[in-house]
Design a protein around this motif. Sequence first.
Motif, mmCIF file in Angstrom:
data_model
loop_
_atom_site.group_PDB
_atom_site.id
_atom_site.type_symbol
_atom_site.label_atom_id
_atom_site.label_comp_id
_atom_site.label_asym_id
_atom_site.label_seq_id
_atom_site.Cartn_x
_atom_site.Cartn_y
_atom_site.Cartn_z
ATOM 1 N N ASN A 38 0.897 -1.173 0.226
ATOM 2 C CA ASN A 38 -0.042 -0.032 -0.065
ATOM 3 C C ASN A 38 0.862 1.224 0.043
ATOM 4 N N GLU A 40 0.032 5.613 0.469
ATOM 5 C CA GLU A 40 -0.857 6.559 0.624
ATOM 6 C C GLU A 40 -0.342 7.917 0.234
ATOM 7 N N GLN A 74 -10.071 6.078 -2.849
ATOM 8 C CA GLN A 74 -9.697 7.682 -2.572
ATOM 9 C C GLN A 74 -10.968 8.301 -1.820
ATOM 10 N N TYR A 111 -5.189 6.079 -2.214
ATOM 11 C CA TYR A 111 -4.610 4.685 -1.744
ATOM 12 C C TYR A 111 -4.425 3.902 -2.962
#
Length: 319
Positions: A38, A40, A74, A111
């Motif tokens: 992930n 961000e 999002q 994300y």
Amino acid sequence: MVKQFFAATLLLLACGSWASAQFGAVETPAASSGGVGNFETGFTLQVQGPALGVTATFPVPANWQDQKVELVRQELPPGASLKFLDLDGTSQARVDIPRMSAGETAKVMLYFQVDRQPIVAPNRPESLTAPSQKQLDRTQRKYLLPGPFVESRDNKITTVAQSLAKPDASTWDQVEAYYDFVHQNVTYENGPMKGAVAALEEGRGDCEEMTTLFVALCRAGNIPARTVWVPGHCYPEFLTKTDDGTDRWVAVEMTGDFPFGQSPEKRPILQKGDNFRIAGSRKPQHYVKQELAIRDYKGSAPPAVVWLPAPGKEPPRAE
């Protein structure tokens, strides 16, 4: 470290009707930025007065040969819009917020799922060759040209490149000579962005200076090269051809004690290149930075913007 990649100048130009402002990071909390998994990115903005026409742009991970990216989630304020602009392969997110009320805080978060391939040295580096001018497409030819902070046609750069020329050497050995020169003549030291010529003259700099000097020497030697940007760091890669004519970009780690052609880098790739044409800017940019503008702002105090991820000071460590 990347000194300017995640920063813009905090500047309030005016507070009246149709005023324009650009704001930079005033606070930088920790954020997740793993290379595989992930990632961000985004920002929060708090205004102290009514704001009309908020526009924010920032780089986001894109699909490359060595990286696959998917936007999985999002978070946008009510009424905000999101679109992605393609800047020669680099992806720039643009968020427009039509209006904000006094005291309001807007949060934008994107994300991504990032699957990045590890950097692996070629199996037969001696077989790689530098592409000829005729073998380069339009997007590749620019990696032979000078750009901001990459002064590959400066006399000091071309003189060094000529002194390092090895007419009978393989492409790998020739580029390694540029790599060795940078390591032998530039001491790692954090500081303001200076570029290739200054790094050569002063003999010190961080990942940006070592990368720009290496890229400039490659280009002066007619070998396409470019900068790769990840959160808090950058490194170069140069273009070669394999035996069957396939393009092979080779990554090089300029900081730390790593063998030529190897790197432990796993952070998500945010940009590739170092000479960007960006809407609203007359001059080419060394990288795609984070920017935020407000068309009409009537606050009694400057707005507060927090960009994510935070800037880093993370030269790779030997493993």
